[in-house]
Motif scaffolding. Structure first.
Motif, mmCIF file in Angstrom:
data_model
loop_
_atom_site.group_PDB
_atom_site.id
_atom_site.type_symbol
_atom_site.label_atom_id
_atom_site.label_comp_id
_atom_site.label_asym_id
_atom_site.label_seq_id
_atom_site.Cartn_x
_atom_site.Cartn_y
_atom_site.Cartn_z
ATOM 1 N N VAL A 253 -29.744 -0.527 -2.360
ATOM 2 C CA VAL A 253 -28.916 -1.419 -3.168
ATOM 3 C C VAL A 253 -28.483 -2.589 -2.294
ATOM 4 C CG1 VAL A 253 -26.693 -1.656 -4.342
ATOM 5 C CG2 VAL A 253 -28.065 0.385 -4.712
ATOM 6 N N THR A 254 -28.559 -3.791 -2.856
ATOM 7 C CA THR A 254 -28.003 -4.961 -2.190
ATOM 8 C C THR A 254 -26.775 -5.413 -2.973
ATOM 9 O OG1 THR A 254 -29.376 -6.511 -3.452
ATOM 10 C CG2 THR A 254 -30.279 -5.669 -1.381
ATOM 11 N N ALA A 255 -25.828 -6.044 -2.298
ATOM 12 C CA ALA A 255 -24.599 -6.453 -2.974
ATOM 13 C C ALA A 255 -24.045 -7.711 -2.338
ATOM 14 C CB ALA A 255 -23.561 -5.334 -2.921
ATOM 15 N N VAL A 256 -23.437 -8.558 -3.175
ATOM 16 C CA VAL A 256 -22.760 -9.767 -2.697
ATOM 17 C C VAL A 256 -21.359 -9.780 -3.303
ATOM 18 C CG1 VAL A 256 -24.851 -11.125 -2.365
ATOM 19 C CG2 VAL A 256 -23.756 -11.094 -4.608
ATOM 20 N N PRO A 257 -20.366 -10.333 -2.578
ATOM 21 C CA PRO A 257 -19.009 -10.408 -3.132
ATOM 22 C C PRO A 257 -18.989 -11.209 -4.430
ATOM 23 C CG PRO A 257 -18.999 -10.858 -0.777
ATOM 24 C CD PRO A 257 -20.438 -10.840 -1.195
ATOM 25 N N LEU A 258 -18.274 -10.693 -5.407
ATOM 26 C CA LEU A 258 -18.165 -11.351 -6.711
ATOM 27 C C LEU A 258 -16.799 -11.988 -6.899
ATOM 28 C CD1 LEU A 258 -19.274 -11.922 -9.570
ATOM 29 C CD2 LEU A 258 -18.375 -9.679 -10.256
ATOM 30 N N MET A 259 -15.730 -11.243 -6.597
ATOM 31 C CA MET A 259 -14.374 -11.748 -6.797
ATOM 32 C C MET A 259 -13.394 -10.896 -6.011
ATOM 33 S SD MET A 259 -13.256 -10.201 -10.528
ATOM 34 C CE MET A 259 -11.516 -10.514 -10.239
ATOM 35 N N ASP A 260 -12.230 -11.454 -5.750
ATOM 36 C CA ASP A 260 -11.123 -10.705 -5.160
ATOM 37 C C ASP A 260 -10.077 -10.474 -6.239
ATOM 38 O OD1 ASP A 260 -12.181 -10.558 -2.596
ATOM 39 O OD2 ASP A 260 -11.299 -12.476 -2.002
ATOM 40 N N GLU A 261 -9.626 -9.238 -6.373
ATOM 41 C CA GLU A 261 -8.557 -8.943 -7.315
ATOM 42 C C GLU A 261 -7.287 -8.594 -6.541
ATOM 43 O OE1 GLU A 261 -9.795 -5.773 -9.872
ATOM 44 O OE2 GLU A 261 -10.408 -4.458 -8.247
ATOM 45 N N GLU A 262 -6.198 -9.270 -6.895
ATOM 46 C CA GLU A 262 -4.897 -9.042 -6.269
ATOM 47 C C GLU A 262 -4.101 -8.076 -7.138
ATOM 48 O OE1 GLU A 262 -0.654 -11.364 -5.860
ATOM 49 O OE2 GLU A 262 -2.494 -12.561 -5.934
ATOM 50 N N PHE A 263 -3.412 -7.131 -6.504
ATOM 51 C CA PHE A 263 -2.631 -6.146 -7.242
ATOM 52 C C PHE A 263 -1.156 -6.513 -7.217
ATOM 53 C CE2 PHE A 263 -6.429 -3.730 -6.014
ATOM 54 C CZ PHE A 263 -6.834 -3.320 -7.276
ATOM 55 N N VAL A 264 -0.491 -6.299 -8.366
ATOM 56 C CA VAL A 264 0.901 -6.681 -8.518
ATOM 57 C C VAL A 264 1.675 -5.532 -9.163
ATOM 58 C CG1 VAL A 264 0.349 -7.847 -10.694
ATOM 59 C CG2 VAL A 264 2.474 -8.402 -9.502
ATOM 60 N N HIS B 281 -0.037 -0.153 1.498
ATOM 61 C CA HIS B 281 -0.231 -1.503 2.029
ATOM 62 C C HIS B 281 1.089 -2.267 2.098
ATOM 63 C CE1 HIS B 281 -2.650 -5.195 2.736
ATOM 64 N NE2 HIS B 281 -1.635 -5.794 2.109
ATOM 65 N N VAL B 282 1.910 -2.193 1.060
ATOM 66 C CA VAL B 282 3.118 -3.018 0.975
ATOM 67 C C VAL B 282 4.324 -2.325 1.603
ATOM 68 C CG1 VAL B 282 4.741 -4.131 -0.615
ATOM 69 C CG2 VAL B 282 2.283 -4.228 -1.077
ATOM 70 N N PHE B 283 4.501 -1.035 1.270
ATOM 71 C CA PHE B 283 5.688 -0.323 1.741
ATOM 72 C C PHE B 283 5.455 0.452 3.032
ATOM 73 C CE2 PHE B 283 6.438 -0.185 -3.038
ATOM 74 C CZ PHE B 283 7.300 -1.276 -3.029
ATOM 75 N N GLY B 284 4.166 0.627 3.403
ATOM 76 C CA GLY B 284 3.863 1.372 4.618
ATOM 77 C C GLY B 284 4.227 2.829 4.536
ATOM 78 N N THR B 285 4.163 3.378 3.342
ATOM 79 C CA THR B 285 4.534 4.779 3.147
ATOM 80 C C THR B 285 3.601 5.426 2.133
ATOM 81 O OG1 THR B 285 6.385 6.269 2.639
ATOM 82 C CG2 THR B 285 6.137 4.335 1.243
ATOM 83 N N ARG B 286 3.588 6.739 2.142
ATOM 84 C CA ARG B 286 2.748 7.506 1.219
ATOM 85 C C ARG B 286 3.478 7.708 -0.101
ATOM 86 N NH1 ARG B 286 2.055 12.968 0.041
ATOM 87 N NH2 ARG B 286 -0.083 13.567 -0.507
ATOM 88 N N GLU C 251 7.002 -9.764 -4.931
ATOM 89 C CA GLU C 251 5.945 -10.739 -4.610
ATOM 90 C C GLU C 251 5.769 -10.752 -3.100
ATOM 91 O OE1 GLU C 251 3.934 -12.108 -6.526
ATOM 92 O OE2 GLU C 251 4.831 -12.487 -8.491
ATOM 93 N N PRO C 252 5.083 -9.749 -2.536
ATOM 94 C CA PRO C 252 4.931 -9.678 -1.083
ATOM 95 C C PRO C 252 4.077 -10.827 -0.555
ATOM 96 C CG PRO C 252 3.520 -8.064 -2.141
ATOM 97 C CD PRO C 252 4.369 -8.660 -3.222
ATOM 98 N N GLU C 253 4.336 -11.212 0.702
ATOM 99 C CA GLU C 253 3.534 -12.273 1.312
ATOM 100 C C GLU C 253 2.081 -11.848 1.484
ATOM 101 O OE1 GLU C 253 5.192 -13.619 4.948
ATOM 102 O OE2 GLU C 253 7.105 -14.245 4.058
#
Length: 318
Positions: A173-184, A229-234, A281-283
């Motif tokens: 399989v070959t793949a190229v980046p399509l889009m970045d999705e940001e989570f809120v 990622h944001v809170f640094g906790t599980r 709204e994290p940096e």
């Protein structure tokens, strides 16, 4: 004196020129090499598995080299096979494209393009972008599902293109980046009011302890990633509602069911209208890259190439 192979066929005599290898055998070999099994290669070619096995064995006998190690599940390519694939893949793909164009007939519809991916991305982004192609005669067959299952289907020849939420591995399989999705992190105004403006920024996940969590799966994959990622906790919580479609999660949260983490593209209209409120709204918000995956050579088919190129153009502004 006539010399013969073990199967009884006559060996070429001194000074004779070996007969060229049948292109059919090379095409079959390349399909198996790319798919990783005789069964998957047979699906790609529209042949029976015994036929493919016979053709590969015939090529091995013709070359006097072993091309594949037979495994309990699939095959492993030998070094000889890898070199042969490198030598023949580009010429065979180019030949397939030329012969495909030679046999095209506008009176005969082209084969449908089989596109698969997450339901939300397909419905909200891909299909609107691809709509103009129907006027060019492109036919689409859409399949939704989980990424791992869809990538396996791509390798097996069931799909031409897959929108993947992870980077595919392996040479088949070959793949190229399509889009970045940001989570809120979002909630309806009623829950945002209970939690309090700026409380999540000040207190972290403790501010959300009383809020029901709405997710698309029991193991909370998107929310867990956000917490890490944001809170640094599980994240250790149970979902109040699970819906196997992020559009259902969105609907439940807009109706006031609780809080959730969504791709921003999915809830942008609700955030703009005030139907949802971003609780933080994290940096450095979590970002996930989606990829457009295909089998090597599949993009040479004209309508597959049209769909691929249209998606990649549209993905620049998603």
């Amino acid at each position: 004196m006539t010399h013969r192979n073990p199967d009884g066929s006559e060996l070429p005599g001194p000074g004779s020129v070996p007969a060229p290898v049948d292109l059919t055998l090379l095409r079959t070999f390349l399909a198996v090499h790319r798919a990783g099994s005789f069964t998957a290669g047979a699906r790609l070619l529209g042949l029976s598995q015994p036929t493919v096995t016979t053709q590969v064995r015939a090529l091995e006998e013709r070359l006097g080299r072993q091309l594949f190690d037979r495994l309990p599940r699939g095959v492993a390519s030998t070094a000889v096979a890898d070199q042969l694939a490198a030598d023949v893949s580009a010429p065979l793909d180019a030949l397939a494209a030329v012969t495909g164009r030679d046999h095209s007939d506008r009176r005969t519809p082209a084969e449908p393009v089989h596109l698969a991916g997450p339901a939300e991305l397909l419905c909200l982004r891909a299909l609107p972008a691809l709509a103009p192609l129907t006027g060019e005669g492109v036919r689409l067959r859409i399949t939704t599902g989980l990424t791992d299952d869809l990538l396996e289907g791509l390798r097996a020849g069931r799909y031409d293109l897959v929108i993947s939420t992870v980077r595919p591995r392996g040479r088949s399989v070959t793949a190229v980046p399509l889009m970045d999705e940001e989570f809120v992190l979002v909630a309806a105004p009623s829950w945002a009011g209970r939690i309090g403006s700026g409380t999540v920024a000040a207190e972290g996940p403790a501010a959300l302890r009383a809020a029901p969590l709405i997710t698309y799966a029991e193991d909370l994959p998107i929310a867990r990633r956000y917490w890490r990622h944001v809170f640094g906790t599980r994240l250790s919580a149970q979902a109040a509602i699970t819906v196997p479609d992020l559009r259902g999660v969105l609907a439940a949260v807009v109706a006031g069911a609780g809080v959730t983490v969504l791709p921003r593209y999915l809830c942008a209209a609700e955030l703009a209208s005030g139907a949802l409120v971003a609780l933080l709204e994290p940096e450095d918000p979590p970002i996930n890259t989606a990829y457009l995956a295909q089998r090597p050579g599949a993009g040479e088919l004209p309508h597959v190439a049209l769909v691929r190129d249209q998606l990649l153009r549209a993905g620049r502004i998603w």
